[in-house]
Design an enzyme around this catalytic site. Structure first.
Site, mmCIF file in Angstrom:
data_model
loop_
_atom_site.group_PDB
_atom_site.id
_atom_site.type_symbol
_atom_site.label_atom_id
_atom_site.label_comp_id
_atom_site.label_asym_id
_atom_site.label_seq_id
_atom_site.Cartn_x
_atom_site.Cartn_y
_atom_site.Cartn_z
ATOM 1 N N GLY A 248 41.389 -31.898 62.612
ATOM 2 C CA GLY A 248 40.983 -33.284 62.417
ATOM 3 C C GLY A 248 40.717 -34.097 63.664
ATOM 4 O O GLY A 248 40.173 -35.204 63.562
ATOM 5 N N CYS A 366 10.621 -34.061 53.811
ATOM 6 C CA CYS A 366 10.094 -34.984 52.813
ATOM 7 C C CYS A 366 11.241 -35.845 52.292
ATOM 8 O O CYS A 366 11.599 -35.810 51.105
ATOM 9 C CB CYS A 366 9.436 -34.221 51.681
ATOM 10 S SG CYS A 366 8.092 -33.217 52.281
HETATM 11 C C1 PLP Z 1 41.989 -27.033 55.961
HETATM 12 C C2 PLP Z 1 41.187 -27.491 57.119
HETATM 13 N N1 PLP Z 1 41.627 -27.231 58.360
HETATM 14 C C3 PLP Z 1 40.923 -27.598 59.445
HETATM 15 C C4 PLP Z 1 39.724 -28.290 59.327
HETATM 16 C C5 PLP Z 1 38.983 -28.645 60.564
HETATM 17 O O1 PLP Z 1 38.836 -29.985 60.755
HETATM 18 P P1 PLP Z 1 38.164 -30.521 62.093
HETATM 19 O O2 PLP Z 1 36.885 -29.823 62.265
HETATM 20 O O3 PLP Z 1 38.003 -31.961 61.860
HETATM 21 O O4 PLP Z 1 39.140 -30.233 63.210
HETATM 22 C C6 PLP Z 1 39.238 -28.606 58.054
HETATM 23 C C7 PLP Z 1 37.981 -29.357 57.907
HETATM 24 O O5 PLP Z 1 37.544 -29.752 56.897
HETATM 25 C C8 PLP Z 1 39.990 -28.189 56.921
HETATM 26 O O6 PLP Z 1 39.556 -28.450 55.680
#
Ligand code: PLP
Length: 441
Positions: A248, A366
């Site tokens: 995240g 488009c």
């Molecule tokens: C379970 C899980 N882990 C990790 C991630 C990676 O998140 P990020 O790319 O924001 O670090 C995601 C992204 O959707 C996820 O669903």
């Protein structure tokens, strides 16, 4: 804004990984995804070393959904990371990249029986279970094969990460995970423990969202998860050896974006886990982090060829809007359309020229596909090259063939050399799965 190994060379061209982008465009064509290999490695190493330093027993599982091709799996594997996959396709790609199965986590809110069978057969380390049905199906598959599959439970800690609504996943009404507050998560723990023949419940997982710029939501989620681990021990006697807090961390898309550094993230998260361990008295778990965007995002740049700028004026509004069409768009980068995602760009062939004019970068689909609503660039001409930055995550992996566009080539650039890691699709590729029924011939 210059990221990673990007620089402006003596020809006034953008350079990535020591490769002149104008030469790359001539050699490989456009649109072209250029991945800065050294920058990816730098991010992987920053995650590994800072979590080792701040926490100790931690695994960094690259979230492959951000950018998943065979070479990327091989690269992060060689950097010693783990891998998070979320489909049969991602798992198969990891296998083709020689990724060690004992470092793979298998995610997904609705895994098919075939995918679960594949996970067990391949010997992935953890399946991250997200439903009661999955517990049943997975334990039956593992028992049939005479195996015990290690699992984590995806839990919902009820935390709002203050990010775009479509990339929030840890709030109470999310489609993901077992809710801790309403007791479903504890029910799932008990159901997993009852299936000890086929399943070994090793720990718990949460993922609160993506493109997060504040560390508070992580600090909020950790004590909820630690309290739940304690509750599990009290109610069932089971000790959770793994705490996975997902990914995240945000990436820098614009000059004024300042996501926390990986080092700060590691310190804050590690401190939060250590103090939650001290407060709850739980055994210190192995910590898993699943970064995707913060490893791949800033390492990617998409190079487009610019078409004829088009000036549009409307009587009601003052001024003129200048569209800058590029030879890609929605099909290689759906994020502006999906999430109103913002991007920055530079003219790759006149990279040091002074930006003087405001443009709206439009795609060639488009659709009203705008890649960038507003960006200041030097006066642009037909045939100039536009480098859109921070396209390494959720661009290639979300690309489509809309309008029957062929998906671009992907190259890894490092030490003055560019290697193709995905070849450009051909128009013949576009029809290779099509069938023409007899009566239509
Ligand atoms: C379970 C899980 N882990 C990790 C991630 C990676 O998140 P990020 O790319 O924001 O670090 C995601 C992204 O959707 C996820 O669903």
């Amino acid at each position: 804004m210059l990221l990673g190994t990007q620089k402006i060379n003596s020809k006034n061209h953008l350079e990535i990984g020591g490769c002149d982008v104008v030469d790359l465009a001539a050699q490989f064509g456009t649109p072209l995804y250029v991945m800065d290999e050294a920058f990816i490695r730098e991010k992987c190493r920053a995650y590994k070393t800072s979590f080792e330093k701040e926490y100790g027993n931690a695994a960094i599982a690259y979230a492959s959904k951000a950018f998943v091709v065979t070479a990327m799996c091989a690269l992060v594997g060689k950097e010693g990371l783990w891998l998070d996959v979320a489909s049969a396709g991602e798992l198969y790609t990891a296998k083709c990249g020689g990724f060690p199965m004992e470092r793979i986590l298998f995610h997904g809110n609705f895994k098919s029986p075939e995918e679960l069978e594949m996970a067990v057969d391949y010997g992935v380390k953890y399946v991250v279970v997200d439903s009661f049905l999955e517990l049943e199906v997975l334990s039956a598959i593992a028992e049939d094969e005479g195996k015990t599959q290690e699992i984590l439970l995806r839990c919902n800690p009820g935390v709002d990460p203050h990010t775009h609504r479509l990339i929030r996943t840890g709030q109470e009404n999310s489609k993901f995970g077992f809710n801790i507050k309403n007791g479903k998560a504890m029910e799932a723990v008990k159901a997993a423990l009852r299936r000890a023949e086929g399943l070994n419940l090793a720990g718990v997982h949460c993922h609160i969202g993506s493109q997060i710029f504040e560390l508070d939501p992580f600090v909020e989620a950790v004590p909820v998860m630690a309290a739940f681990i304690k509750q599990i021990r009290e109610k069932t006697g089971a000790v959770m050896g793994v705490l996975d807090i997902g990914g995240g961390l945000g990436a820098r898309y614009l000059e004024d974006h300042n996501p926390p550094t990986i080092e700060d993230f590691a310190k804050v998260v590690s401190d939060a886990v250590k103090s939650a361990v001290a407060e709850t008295g739980i055994e210190k778990p192995m910590l898993i982090i699943e970064p995707g965007r913060s490893i791949a995002g800033e390492a990617g740049t998409t190079i487009y060829t610019i078409g004829a700028p088009k000036e549009v004026s409307i009587p009601e509004a003052p001024g003129v809007k200048t569209y800058l069409p590029v030879d890609g768009g929605l099909s290689d980068n759906p994020r502006p359309a999906l999430y109103d995602a913002l991007y920055s760009a530079i003219l790759a062939n006149r990279a040091g020229d002074k930006p003087t004019k405001v443009y709206t970068v439009s795609g060639k689909h488009c659709e009203a596909d705008m890649l960038i609503e507003s960006v200041v660039l030097p006066e642009a001409k037909i045939g100039d090259l536009l480098a859109v930055q921070t396209t390494g995550a959720y661009n290639h992996s979300m690309a489509s063939n809309y309008n029957r566009f062929t998906r671009p080539e992907v190259v890894f650039a490092a030490d003055g050399k560019a290697d193709i890691v995905v070849r450009r699709e051909t128009i013949e590729d576009l029809v290779k799965c099509d069938e023409l029924p007899e009566h239509l011939k």
